[in-house]
Design an enzyme around this catalytic site. Sequence first.
Site, PDB file in Angstrom:
ATOM      1  N   ASP A 243      37.667  79.542  55.013  1.00 39.83           N
ATOM      2  CA  ASP A 243      38.373  80.483  55.894  1.00 39.83           C
ATOM      3  C   ASP A 243      38.116  81.943  55.489  1.00 39.83           C
ATOM      4  O   ASP A 243      38.463  82.864  56.225  1.00 39.83           O
ATOM      5  CB  ASP A 243      39.881  80.176  55.875  1.00 39.83           C
TER       6      ASP A 243
ATOM      7  N   ARG B 154      33.696  87.813  55.040  1.00 35.81           N
ATOM      8  CA  ARG B 154      32.908  88.439  53.973  1.00 35.81           C
ATOM      9  C   ARG B 154      31.539  87.773  53.845  1.00 35.81           C
ATOM     10  O   ARG B 154      30.568  88.391  53.433  1.00 35.81           O
ATOM     11  CB  ARG B 154      33.707  88.404  52.661  1.00 35.81           C
TER      12      ARG B 154
ATOM     13  N   LYS C 102      42.830  76.416  59.540  1.00 34.13           N
ATOM     14  CA  LYS C 102      44.053  77.207  59.686  1.00 34.13           C
ATOM     15  C   LYS C 102      45.149  76.342  60.307  1.00 34.13           C
ATOM     16  O   LYS C 102      44.855  75.410  61.042  1.00 34.13           O
ATOM     17  CB  LYS C 102      43.792  78.406  60.613  1.00 34.13           C
TER      18      LYS C 102
HETATM   19  N1  BES Z   1      40.131  86.388  60.281  1.00 35.93           N
HETATM   20  C1  BES Z   1      40.901  86.080  59.135  1.00 35.93           C
HETATM   21  C2  BES Z   1      41.852  87.215  58.740  1.00 35.93           C
HETATM   22  C3  BES Z   1      43.104  87.343  59.550  1.00 35.93           C
HETATM   23  C4  BES Z   1      44.116  86.417  59.439  1.00 35.93           C
HETATM   24  C5  BES Z   1      43.292  88.432  60.352  1.00 35.93           C
HETATM   25  C6  BES Z   1      45.282  86.578  60.161  1.00 35.93           C
HETATM   26  C7  BES Z   1      44.452  88.615  61.059  1.00 35.93           C
HETATM   27  C8  BES Z   1      45.457  87.664  60.964  1.00 35.93           C
HETATM   28  C9  BES Z   1      39.994  85.812  57.942  1.00 35.93           C
HETATM   29  O1  BES Z   1      38.799  85.211  58.228  1.00 35.93           O
HETATM   30  C10 BES Z   1      40.735  84.906  57.034  1.00 35.93           C
HETATM   31  O2  BES Z   1      40.985  83.806  57.428  1.00 35.93           O
HETATM   32  N2  BES Z   1      41.083  85.381  55.845  1.00 35.93           N
HETATM   33  C11 BES Z   1      41.825  84.614  54.917  1.00 35.93           C
HETATM   34  C12 BES Z   1      41.247  84.860  53.547  1.00 35.93           C
HETATM   35  C13 BES Z   1      41.786  83.939  52.507  1.00 35.93           C
HETATM   36  C14 BES Z   1      41.292  82.542  52.754  1.00 35.93           C
HETATM   37  C15 BES Z   1      41.362  84.430  51.153  1.00 35.93           C
HETATM   38  C16 BES Z   1      43.280  85.069  54.990  1.00 35.93           C
HETATM   39  O3  BES Z   1      43.525  86.265  55.155  1.00 35.93           O
HETATM   40  O4  BES Z   1      44.147  84.208  54.954  1.00 35.93           O
HETATM   41 ZN    ZN Z   2      38.086  85.530  60.082  1.00 32.24          ZN
HETATM   42 MN    MN Z   3      38.961  83.094  58.277  1.00 30.84          MN
END
Ligand code: BES
Ligand code: ZN
Ligand code: MN
Length: 498
Positions: free
Chosen positions: A337, A341, A267
């Site tokens: 990331d 899931r 990230k």
């Molecule tokens: N924990 C995050 C989701 C998240 C991101 C929650 C920002 C609140 C604020 C999750 O694990 C994640 O990183 N999801 C990605 C998925 C993508 C790679 C398809 C996302 O939402 O960017």
């Molecule tokens: Zn996450």
């Molecule tokens: Mn993530």
Amino acid sequence: MDFEYQVLDLPAAAKLKTDALLILVPEGVKVGSDAVSFLLGHALKSGDFSAKPGRLLAAYRVAGVSADRLIFVGIGEGLVRHVRSGLQAALAQLKGDKVKKLGVVLATPNASAGVVRTVVQTVAEATYLFTTSKPKAEARSLKSLILGLPETPDAQTQQAFERAVAVVAGVELAKEWGNRPGNMATPTLLGKAAEALAEGSKKISCEVLTPREVAKLGMGSFMAVAQGSEEPLRFIVLNYQGAAKSEAPIVLVGKGITFDTGGISLKPGAEMDEMKFDMCGAASVLGTFKALAALQPTLNVVGLIPAAENMPDGKAIKPGDVVTSMSGQSIEILNTDAEGRLVLCDALTYAERFKPRAVVDIATLTGACVIALGGVRSGLFSTSDSLAQALLAAGETSHDLAWRMPLDEDYAEGLKSNFADVANVAGRAGGSITAAKFLQRFAAAFPWAHLDIAGTAWKSGAAKGATGRPVPLLVDYLLAEAAATPIPNKAKKAKKKA
Ligand code: BES
Ligand code: ZN
Ligand code: MN
């Protein structure tokens, strides 16, 4: 914090010895001749105060009033949102005053269950302080809340009070674990928190599985996420038994990523600290069990928490890696990331062994859900209309709202992979839905719902902190289910006769 209620009219309220006394004043209030009423009558007559929502009038050491501080709070027609905003404004004024004992008196002809609940939860919310990582900070000053009701509460209002107190305890446990920094809320520590819940209640038992046991179960997807971290994973199994063993349980599954760096699909740095909140789903399960322990409803609930840290290192999973989930389905990890899931899918498969009557997973799953619904409503996805309705209704009664999202099969198109049964990401479009479609593949054996709480589990900015949501929604849902379930023996007997 202690909560109690007393039947108090305004003359009795004047004699209540507290550090601060808040009088919730509705439109058309009837005033008598005691010290509080006298002042209120004058203030209303002169126009210096009115019962319009949000109006406040504060006084100090008023003759004939035992409380040091007195605040009149306008609540209009007594709608829940006006009671809440009025109380919030009054409590903001008291901030820094180190109020230990607070009286909140309803100057209404009667007290609705919704208002009682709102007062308890709003006072708790406004006075909450996180101090675990601030050893020198003073703890919350408020020790007791006395809620003054206009008449002896009926059974429904009494129940609302008891529920609200239990929900507050659950919400505050969820906030505590959500707010902890990643180094103070590791998978191991989450496991200990779950064990502590079981120690505190005869009806709760807990088992915490280690990496070796998780490997034996074949949770290849969950293990893949944990393999880039020095922190060993934990798989937490909580069991609340409030009904006969033969009763099918409701299973709650909470995403427990104690820190989400994104892994090799790292990230960006800005606001990455907020990924300590990525275990808020797990925290909401712990909080819900805390409330169950207090309320002891007649039903069975299982809580499952796959807990791990998502880190990049030499052993971490790489984009393109294919792993085999407990269900036997292989997964191509195109983005490390999208780890939530990956841990949830194995927990969903594990849930099958309980032959559950419903499974609800709770996860800070996608940034896309924050874009779709913001911080007001959690995203709700479900394969069962009746389960979706029950959860939406619980959101309404608890003021912890959700909004139903679609699960059309067309949304699963992008999850197709040339190298595995399924890919863990699709394109950017509809990101919260494609995430839900991924999970749905592992939830075919039972009625299933998924709550994406990425927007509602915590607040950013100056008010940064966990909200404890959706503990209120989950508790209301479970209590409604307990109330709706026929007592099994009687049901059986009735069948025999027929
Ligand atoms: N924990 C995050 C989701 C998240 C991101 C929650 C920002 C609140 C604020 C999750 O694990 C994640 O990183 N999801 C990605 C998925 C993508 C790679 C398809 C996302 O939402 O960017
Ligand atoms: Zn996450
Ligand atoms: Mn993530």
